[in-house]
Design a protein around this motif. Structure first.
Motif, PDB file in Angstrom:
ATOM      1  N   LEU A 129       0.813  -1.209   0.000  1.00 17.84           N
ATOM      2  CA  LEU A 129       0.000   0.000   0.000  1.00 17.84           C
ATOM      3  C   LEU A 129       0.850   1.264   0.000  1.00 17.84           C
ATOM      4  CD1 LEU A 129      -2.756  -1.021   2.592  1.00 17.84           C
ATOM      5  CD2 LEU A 129      -2.725  -1.372   0.111  1.00 17.84           C
ATOM      6  N   GLN A 130       2.165   1.102   0.193  1.00 18.52           N
ATOM      7  CA  GLN A 130       3.064   2.262   0.259  1.00 18.52           C
ATOM      8  C   GLN A 130       3.420   2.773  -1.135  1.00 18.52           C
ATOM      9  OE1 GLN A 130       4.374   2.880   3.620  1.00 18.52           O
ATOM     10  NE2 GLN A 130       5.093   4.883   2.988  1.00 18.52           N
ATOM     11  N   GLY A 131       3.800   1.860  -2.015  1.00 19.43           N
ATOM     12  CA  GLY A 131       4.118   2.250  -3.380  1.00 19.43           C
ATOM     13  C   GLY A 131       5.425   2.974  -3.548  1.00 19.43           C
ATOM     14  N   LEU A 132       6.408   2.674  -2.722  1.00 22.24           N
ATOM     15  CA  LEU A 132       7.737   3.253  -2.841  1.00 22.24           C
ATOM     16  C   LEU A 132       8.755   2.144  -3.098  1.00 22.24           C
ATOM     17  CD1 LEU A 132       7.672   5.755   0.183  1.00 22.24           C
ATOM     18  CD2 LEU A 132       7.270   6.283  -2.242  1.00 22.24           C
ATOM     19  N   VAL A 133       9.939   2.522  -3.574  1.00 23.46           N
ATOM     20  CA  VAL A 133      10.974   1.520  -3.832  1.00 23.46           C
ATOM     21  C   VAL A 133      11.299   0.762  -2.553  1.00 23.46           C
ATOM     22  CG1 VAL A 133      13.384   1.195  -4.462  1.00 23.46           C
ATOM     23  CG2 VAL A 133      11.930   2.704  -5.838  1.00 23.46           C
ATOM     24  N   LYS A 134      11.406   1.477  -1.424  1.00 24.83           N
ATOM     25  CA  LYS A 134      11.779   0.811  -0.174  1.00 24.83           C
ATOM     26  C   LYS A 134      10.723  -0.216   0.243  1.00 24.83           C
ATOM     27  CE  LYS A 134       9.757   4.229   3.024  1.00 24.83           C
ATOM     28  NZ  LYS A 134      10.023   5.159   4.143  1.00 24.83           N
TER      29      LYS A 134
ATOM     30  N   ALA B 298       8.587  -1.716  -1.805  1.00 29.51           N
ATOM     31  CA  ALA B 298       8.578  -2.784  -2.796  1.00 29.51           C
ATOM     32  C   ALA B 298       9.702  -3.791  -2.522  1.00 29.51           C
ATOM     33  CB  ALA B 298       8.717  -2.206  -4.196  1.00 29.51           C
ATOM     34  N   VAL B 299      10.861  -3.278  -2.106  1.00 31.91           N
ATOM     35  CA  VAL B 299      12.003  -4.161  -1.811  1.00 31.91           C
ATOM     36  C   VAL B 299      11.672  -5.082  -0.651  1.00 31.91           C
ATOM     37  CG1 VAL B 299      14.370  -4.227  -0.940  1.00 31.91           C
ATOM     38  CG2 VAL B 299      13.764  -2.644  -2.784  1.00 31.91           C
ATOM     39  N   ILE B 300      11.133  -4.521   0.431  1.00 35.05           N
ATOM     40  CA  ILE B 300      10.866  -5.390   1.585  1.00 35.05           C
ATOM     41  C   ILE B 300       9.644  -6.277   1.338  1.00 35.05           C
ATOM     42  CG2 ILE B 300      12.022  -3.871   3.222  1.00 35.05           C
ATOM     43  CD1 ILE B 300       9.351  -2.852   4.144  1.00 35.05           C
ATOM     44  N   ALA B 301       8.748  -5.854   0.456  1.00 29.02           N
ATOM     45  CA  ALA B 301       7.637  -6.745   0.085  1.00 29.02           C
ATOM     46  C   ALA B 301       8.170  -8.011  -0.579  1.00 29.02           C
ATOM     47  CB  ALA B 301       6.666  -6.022  -0.834  1.00 29.02           C
ATOM     48  N   CYS B 302       9.307  -7.886  -1.262  1.00 29.30           N
ATOM     49  CA  CYS B 302       9.916  -9.049  -1.912  1.00 29.30           C
ATOM     50  C   CYS B 302      10.477 -10.047  -0.904  1.00 29.30           C
ATOM     51  CB  CYS B 302      11.021  -8.600  -2.869  1.00 29.30           C
ATOM     52  SG  CYS B 302      10.422  -7.706  -4.324  1.00 29.30           S
ATOM     53  N   TRP B 303      10.620  -9.662   0.333  1.00 34.16           N
ATOM     54  CA  TRP B 303      11.057 -10.613   1.355  1.00 34.16           C
ATOM     55  C   TRP B 303       9.993 -11.670   1.620  1.00 34.16           C
ATOM     56  CZ3 TRP B 303      13.005  -6.801   5.748  1.00 34.16           C
ATOM     57  CH2 TRP B 303      14.101  -6.088   5.269  1.00 34.16           C
ATOM     58  N   ALA B 304       8.739 -11.329   1.371  1.00 35.09           N
ATOM     59  CA  ALA B 304       7.638 -12.239   1.664  1.00 35.09           C
ATOM     60  C   ALA B 304       7.414 -13.202   0.498  1.00 35.09           C
ATOM     61  CB  ALA B 304       6.362 -11.453   1.951  1.00 35.09           C
ATOM     62  N   ASP B 305       6.870 -14.345   0.810  1.00 33.96           N
ATOM     63  CA  ASP B 305       6.603 -15.387  -0.180  1.00 33.96           C
ATOM     64  C   ASP B 305       5.137 -15.311  -0.596  1.00 33.96           C
ATOM     65  OD1 ASP B 305       6.527 -17.627  -1.753  1.00 33.96           O
ATOM     66  OD2 ASP B 305       6.696 -19.067  -0.095  1.00 33.96           O
ATOM     67  N   GLY B 306       4.907 -14.946  -1.838  1.00 37.61           N
ATOM     68  CA  GLY B 306       3.541 -14.870  -2.337  1.00 37.61           C
ATOM     69  C   GLY B 306       3.420 -13.825  -3.424  1.00 37.61           C
ATOM     70  N   PRO B 307       2.292 -13.786  -4.122  1.00 36.94           N
ATOM     71  CA  PRO B 307       2.097 -12.811  -5.203  1.00 36.94           C
ATOM     72  C   PRO B 307       1.967 -11.397  -4.648  1.00 36.94           C
ATOM     73  CG  PRO B 307       0.078 -14.055  -4.809  1.00 36.94           C
ATOM     74  CD  PRO B 307       1.132 -14.694  -3.966  1.00 36.94           C
ATOM     75  N   ARG B 308       2.704 -10.473  -5.270  1.00 39.67           N
ATOM     76  CA  ARG B 308       2.732  -9.092  -4.805  1.00 39.67           C
ATOM     77  C   ARG B 308       1.813  -8.219  -5.668  1.00 39.67           C
ATOM     78  NH1 ARG B 308       7.795 -11.118  -4.634  1.00 39.67           N
ATOM     79  NH2 ARG B 308       8.344 -10.239  -6.675  1.00 39.67           N
TER      80      ARG B 308
ATOM     81  N   GLN C 193       2.300   4.475 -13.496  1.00 35.73           N
ATOM     82  CA  GLN C 193       1.692   5.794 -13.644  1.00 35.73           C
ATOM     83  C   GLN C 193       0.968   6.248 -12.375  1.00 35.73           C
ATOM     84  OE1 GLN C 193       1.286   3.479 -16.367  1.00 35.73           O
ATOM     85  NE2 GLN C 193       3.050   4.532 -17.284  1.00 35.73           N
ATOM     86  N   SER C 194       0.874   5.373 -11.392  1.00 35.92           N
ATOM     87  CA  SER C 194       0.047   5.654 -10.219  1.00 35.92           C
ATOM     88  C   SER C 194       0.838   5.895  -8.941  1.00 35.92           C
ATOM     89  CB  SER C 194      -0.921   4.481  -9.983  1.00 35.92           C
ATOM     90  OG  SER C 194      -1.718   4.233 -11.116  1.00 35.92           O
ATOM     91  N   ILE C 195       2.167   5.918  -9.037  1.00 32.12           N
ATOM     92  CA  ILE C 195       2.972   6.081  -7.833  1.00 32.12           C
ATOM     93  C   ILE C 195       4.095   7.079  -8.067  1.00 32.12           C
ATOM     94  CG2 ILE C 195       2.542   3.924  -6.621  1.00 32.12           C
ATOM     95  CD1 ILE C 195       4.829   2.642  -8.043  1.00 32.12           C
ATOM     96  N   ARG C 196       4.595   7.601  -6.949  1.00 30.16           N
ATOM     97  CA  ARG C 196       5.641   8.627  -6.998  1.00 30.16           C
ATOM     98  C   ARG C 196       6.971   8.058  -7.470  1.00 30.16           C
ATOM     99  NH1 ARG C 196       5.683  10.709  -1.610  1.00 30.16           N
ATOM    100  NH2 ARG C 196       7.587   9.600  -1.103  1.00 30.16           N
ATOM    101  N   GLU C 197       7.242   6.782  -7.186  1.00 29.04           N
ATOM    102  CA  GLU C 197       8.496   6.147  -7.581  1.00 29.04           C
ATOM    103  C   GLU C 197       8.168   4.981  -8.515  1.00 29.04           C
ATOM    104  OE1 GLU C 197      10.687   5.167  -4.037  1.00 29.04           O
ATOM    105  OE2 GLU C 197      10.724   7.239  -3.332  1.00 29.04           O
ATOM    106  N   PRO C 198       8.079   5.250  -9.824  1.00 33.66           N
ATOM    107  CA  PRO C 198       7.623   4.233 -10.784  1.00 33.66           C
ATOM    108  C   PRO C 198       8.421   2.941 -10.767  1.00 33.66           C
ATOM    109  CG  PRO C 198       7.662   6.408 -11.808  1.00 33.66           C
ATOM    110  CD  PRO C 198       8.330   6.558 -10.474  1.00 33.66           C
ATOM    111  N   MET C 199       9.706   3.003 -10.386  1.00 38.41           N
ATOM    112  CA  MET C 199      10.523   1.790 -10.352  1.00 38.41           C
ATOM    113  C   MET C 199       9.929   0.724  -9.429  1.00 38.41           C
ATOM    114  SD  MET C 199      13.190   1.841 -12.352  1.00 38.41           S
ATOM    115  CE  MET C 199      14.267   0.642 -11.578  1.00 38.41           C
ATOM    116  N   ALA C 200       9.188   1.170  -8.409  1.00 44.14           N
ATOM    117  CA  ALA C 200       8.619   0.206  -7.460  1.00 44.14           C
ATOM    118  C   ALA C 200       7.686  -0.778  -8.142  1.00 44.14           C
ATOM    119  CB  ALA C 200       7.886   0.949  -6.347  1.00 44.14           C
ATOM    120  N   SER C 201       7.022  -0.354  -9.205  1.00 39.60           N
ATOM    121  CA  SER C 201       6.019  -1.211  -9.839  1.00 39.60           C
ATOM    122  C   SER C 201       6.623  -2.483 -10.431  1.00 39.60           C
ATOM    123  CB  SER C 201       5.265  -0.440 -10.925  1.00 39.60           C
ATOM    124  OG  SER C 201       6.132  -0.092 -11.980  1.00 39.60           O
TER     125      SER C 201
END
Length: 323
Positions: free
Chosen positions: A94-99, A101-111, A117-125
């Motif tokens: 729900l944050q939508g930032l690179v930081k 998104a990175v820690i979301a990748c620590w979890a096992d499951g579909p992200r 186009q919908s977030i301040r840091e597009p790289m996070a997508s």
């Protein structure tokens, strides 16, 4: 049962804005198991929700400042192991930032997250397997509720947000209102003279002014205000959970652009929020099912005392008659 991980790390107001997502999910998936990944300094917020099962904490701000220390890397490794220990049916960033998104990748499951186009840091997508176009031009609470609804496949509720917080209720001291005078930037402050005038106005009506604080400079401001307001009370330095348990005894809250104003609304207190250096349209205090919230002011605007008292007087619900 669906196992769901919410990733919303900062700040206090933003974390509170994400709480209605929990209520929405439970309405549509009553047996959902919901965990939360959050910055340690804000972990008390999701812990106030009785249906958030496990709260994982990170210390990204401190880790960035101390990245070379062995302890930092040990803490990161421990956090990754804890978050990755179980599989989730859905991970909602729900944050939508690179930081985040990175820690979301620590979890096992579909992200799931916002598209570029919908977030301040597009790289996070790029970290999400499922991306959703959700316009910036709406309040943050609604944006997050939309993301969860789209990710989990239920219709977006069209009602006011419910926050679902519970706090241990303390016995009422006396009729009082909360004066949430402290905030993160001096440009967001409301002039002390106006706090004094507000406190004097309600003291004449038998309401005690409660002034919470965190740092020493906030305590000094609270004491200066209290000296000029009959019977005003500078509260002790409480933890967030302790403060929440006492906030529920107030008739209403008046607060600047601060996380505590959002917390008051989440605890179903009527709130008038004062904005002087930011615009409240997209991140202002959002009232819930039971109590209203009114945002006054904006960038370069400093509301008058009379605007505050008029807004409070117009609030429904008999706030001066609460038991």
């Amino acid at each position: 049962m669906k196992r769901i991980l919410i990733v919303k790390t900062t700040s206090m107001g933003d974390v509170i804005h994400a709480l209605p997502v929990v209520e929405d999910i439970l309405r549509h998936v009553p047996d959902a198991h919901i965990d939360w990944l959050v910055e340690a300094s804000f972990a008390d917020i999701p812990r106030l929700h009785p249906r958030v099962q496990q709260v994982f904490t990170v210390a990204l701000r401190r880790w960035r400042k101390q990245w070379w220390r062995r302890q930092t890397w040990q803490e990161i490794a421990a956090a990754k192991r804890a978050v990755g220990a179980q599989r989730y049916d859905a991970i909602l960033d729900l944050q939508g930032l690179v930081k985040s998104a990175v820690i979301a990748c620590w979890a096992d499951g579909p992200r799931h997250g916002y598209d570029r186009q919908s977030i301040r840091e597009p790289m996070a997508s790029f970290a999400y397997q499922h991306r959703y176009a959700i316009s910036y031009r709406q309040h943050a609470v609604l944006r997050m509720r939309k993301l969860a609804a789209m990710a989990l496949g239920y219709a977006l509720p069209d009602d006011l947000p419910a926050y679902g917080l519970t706090a241990e209720v303390q016995p009422a001291r006396q009729a009082a209102f909360l004066a949430l005078h402290a905030t993160s930037r001096d440009s967001k402050l409301w002039p002390e003279a106006r706090w004094v005038a507000l406190g004097q106005h309600y003291a004449a009506q038998g309401l005690q002014m409660w002034l919470p604080w965190a740092g020493n400079h906030e305590r000094a401001r609270a004491e200066r205000i209290a000296l000029q307001v009959p019977n005003a009370l500078v509260l002790p330095k409480w933890s967030l959970q302790q403060l929440a348990s006492h906030m529920t005894q107030a008739r209403f809250a008046v607060g600047v652009d601060t996380g505590l104003s959002h917390l008051a609304a989440a605890l179903d207190l009527p709130v008038v929020a004062i904005y002087t250096d930011t615009e409240p349209a997209f991140t202002g205090v959002a009232g819930g099912h039971r109590a209203p919230a009114i945002n006054l002011g904006g960038k370069g605007q400093v509301p008058e005392v009379a605007q505050i008292t008029t807004a409070i007087a117009a609030m429904p619900g008999g706030i001066f008659a609460r038991d």
